[in-house]
Design a protein around this motif. Sequence first.
Motif, short mmCIF file in Angstrom:
data_model
loop_
_atom_site.label_atom_id
_atom_site.label_comp_id
_atom_site.label_asym_id
_atom_site.label_seq_id
_atom_site.Cartn_x
_atom_site.Cartn_y
_atom_site.Cartn_z
N THR A 3 0.82 -1.21 0.00
CA THR A 3 0.00 0.00 0.00
C THR A 3 0.86 1.26 0.00
OG1 THR A 3 -0.12 0.05 2.43
CG2 THR A 3 -1.85 -1.17 1.26
N TRP A 4 0.29 2.31 -0.58
CA TRP A 4 0.87 3.65 -0.55
C TRP A 4 -0.27 4.65 -0.30
CZ3 TRP A 4 2.03 -0.14 -4.00
CH2 TRP A 4 3.37 -0.52 -4.12
N GLU A 5 0.00 5.71 0.42
CA GLU A 5 -1.04 6.71 0.63
C GLU A 5 -0.46 8.08 0.93
OE1 GLU A 5 -3.50 6.32 4.14
OE2 GLU A 5 -1.82 5.63 5.37
N LYS A 6 -1.20 9.10 0.55
CA LYS A 6 -1.04 10.47 1.00
C LYS A 6 -2.41 10.86 1.54
CE LYS A 6 2.59 12.62 -1.84
NZ LYS A 6 2.83 13.71 -2.84
N PRO A 7 -2.61 10.75 2.86
CA PRO A 7 -3.96 10.98 3.40
C PRO A 7 -4.57 12.28 2.91
CG PRO A 7 -2.51 10.11 5.09
CD PRO A 7 -1.64 10.41 3.91
N GLY A 8 -5.80 12.17 2.45
CA GLY A 8 -6.50 13.32 1.91
C GLY A 8 -6.26 13.56 0.44
N GLU A 9 -5.29 12.84 -0.15
CA GLU A 9 -4.97 13.03 -1.57
C GLU A 9 -5.07 11.75 -2.38
OE1 GLU A 9 -1.00 13.65 -4.14
OE2 GLU A 9 -1.29 15.18 -2.58
N ARG A 10 -4.55 10.64 -1.85
CA ARG A 10 -4.56 9.40 -2.62
C ARG A 10 -4.32 8.20 -1.72
NH1 ARG A 10 -0.82 10.11 -7.11
NH2 ARG A 10 -1.38 12.29 -6.81
N VAL A 11 -4.79 7.05 -2.19
CA VAL A 11 -4.53 5.77 -1.55
C VAL A 11 -4.46 4.71 -2.65
CG1 VAL A 11 -7.01 5.44 -1.12
CG2 VAL A 11 -5.34 4.08 0.14
N LEU A 12 -3.45 3.84 -2.59
CA LEU A 12 -3.25 2.82 -3.62
C LEU A 12 -2.92 1.49 -2.96
CD1 LEU A 12 -1.48 5.60 -4.74
CD2 LEU A 12 -2.01 4.35 -6.82
N VAL A 13 -3.44 0.42 -3.54
CA VAL A 13 -3.18 -0.94 -3.06
C VAL A 13 -2.75 -1.78 -4.25
CG1 VAL A 13 -4.14 -2.98 -1.92
CG2 VAL A 13 -4.91 -0.69 -1.24
N LEU A 14 -1.67 -2.54 -4.08
CA LEU A 14 -1.15 -3.41 -5.13
C LEU A 14 -1.06 -4.84 -4.61
CD1 LEU A 14 0.20 -3.51 -8.02
CD2 LEU A 14 2.39 -3.35 -6.80
N VAL A 51 9.63 -5.20 -8.61
CA VAL A 51 8.68 -4.14 -8.98
C VAL A 51 8.29 -3.32 -7.75
CG1 VAL A 51 6.34 -3.69 -9.80
CG2 VAL A 51 7.78 -5.36 -10.99
N VAL A 52 7.93 -3.99 -6.67
CA VAL A 52 7.51 -3.28 -5.45
C VAL A 52 8.66 -2.44 -4.90
CG1 VAL A 52 6.75 -3.57 -3.06
CG2 VAL A 52 5.70 -4.93 -4.88
N SER A 53 9.87 -2.97 -4.90
CA SER A 53 11.02 -2.23 -4.39
C SER A 53 11.28 -0.97 -5.21
CB SER A 53 12.27 -3.12 -4.39
OG SER A 53 12.13 -4.19 -3.48
N GLU A 54 11.17 -1.08 -6.52
CA GLU A 54 11.40 0.10 -7.36
C GLU A 54 10.28 1.12 -7.20
OE1 GLU A 54 13.00 -0.07 -11.20
OE2 GLU A 54 13.89 -2.08 -10.97
N LEU A 55 9.05 0.66 -7.05
CA LEU A 55 7.96 1.60 -6.79
C LEU A 55 8.16 2.32 -5.47
CD1 LEU A 55 4.94 -0.60 -7.94
CD2 LEU A 55 5.83 1.42 -9.11
N ASP A 56 8.63 1.59 -4.47
CA ASP A 56 8.92 2.21 -3.17
C ASP A 56 10.02 3.25 -3.29
OD1 ASP A 56 7.14 1.25 -1.26
OD2 ASP A 56 8.30 -0.56 -0.89
N LEU A 59 4.12 6.65 -7.97
CA LEU A 59 2.70 6.45 -7.67
C LEU A 59 2.14 7.59 -6.83
CD1 LEU A 59 2.52 2.63 -6.81
CD2 LEU A 59 1.84 3.76 -8.93
N LEU A 60 2.99 8.22 -6.04
CA LEU A 60 2.53 9.30 -5.19
C LEU A 60 2.41 10.63 -5.92
CD1 LEU A 60 4.43 8.55 -1.85
CD2 LEU A 60 2.14 7.86 -2.56
N GLU A 61 2.81 10.64 -7.19
CA GLU A 61 2.71 11.85 -8.00
C GLU A 61 1.81 11.68 -9.21
OE1 GLU A 61 4.00 14.56 -6.86
OE2 GLU A 61 5.05 13.58 -5.20
N ILE A 71 -7.59 8.51 -6.28
CA ILE A 71 -6.82 9.75 -6.26
C ILE A 71 -7.81 10.90 -6.30
CG2 ILE A 71 -5.18 11.18 -7.54
CD1 ILE A 71 -3.80 8.62 -8.43
N ALA A 72 -7.57 11.93 -5.50
CA ALA A 72 -8.49 13.06 -5.40
C ALA A 72 -8.89 13.57 -6.77
CB ALA A 72 -7.84 14.18 -4.59
N GLY A 73 -10.18 13.80 -6.96
CA GLY A 73 -10.70 14.25 -8.24
C GLY A 73 -11.25 13.15 -9.10
#
Length: 243
Positions: free
Chosen positions: A36-47, A59-64, A77-79, A122-124
């Motif tokens: 999982t990755w998240e920016k509370p109030g902006e986005r949340v992602l689950v893989l 793949v997960v290590s490079e995404l991190d 993913l956070l952008e 993702i917001a929007g």
Amino acid sequence: MTYCVGMVLDRGLVFMSDTRTNAGVDNVSTFRKMFTWEKPGERVLVLMTAGNLATTQAVVSELDERSKAVDERAPSLLEAPSMYQAARIVAGMLRDVIARHNQAGPAAESPFGATMILGGQIAGGPPRLFLIYAEGNFIEAGEDTPFFQIGETKYGRPILVRAYDPDMDFEAAVKLLLVSFDSTVKANLSVGAPFDLQIVQRDQLALGPSQRIPADDPYYDAISRRWGEALKSALEYLPDFSL
């Protein structure tokens, strides 16, 4: 082998994955397959991942790593401005990792192959769910296909097809998923507990309730036992065949 399910509900998204990997009956290990990755109030992602462990971990290590460094040449993913663009990032990463591991290229039959489920919000935009293939292409869940499975899919699919309802609450969805997972575990030794559960509530833009469900969890035990009893009862209720 692996079993993972991502499901779209009116209320949001539900994810569940097993944790068993094996290279033969005498080499069974436990590895997390949900990230999982998240920016509370902006986005949340689950893989969730299935396939070659070296590929999925790379793949997960490079995404991190990308999520912790700002580099316009390596989008994170956070952008990503949308879930569609997030899916493109994961798909491209998976294709590139497989290509590096296998000089023959990212063929589906490659021993380095993998498939992934990506979901979130993702917001929007609304909650969205994608199935990503080893070749680097992907499809999105919709009304006709409201859930995705990866790994050992066939044993747990019938109950999902028959009982899924987009209006069901999260509690009912988790119950349905546990029946699906129990059916898979009973039929295939390469899938097993503990199971990882993650809920993403619509428009909360943050990770929702999560839990690791072990094999001896009382609720899971009750679901497994009562589902077996219900199937036997239903079989007895059906009319007998005439010879």
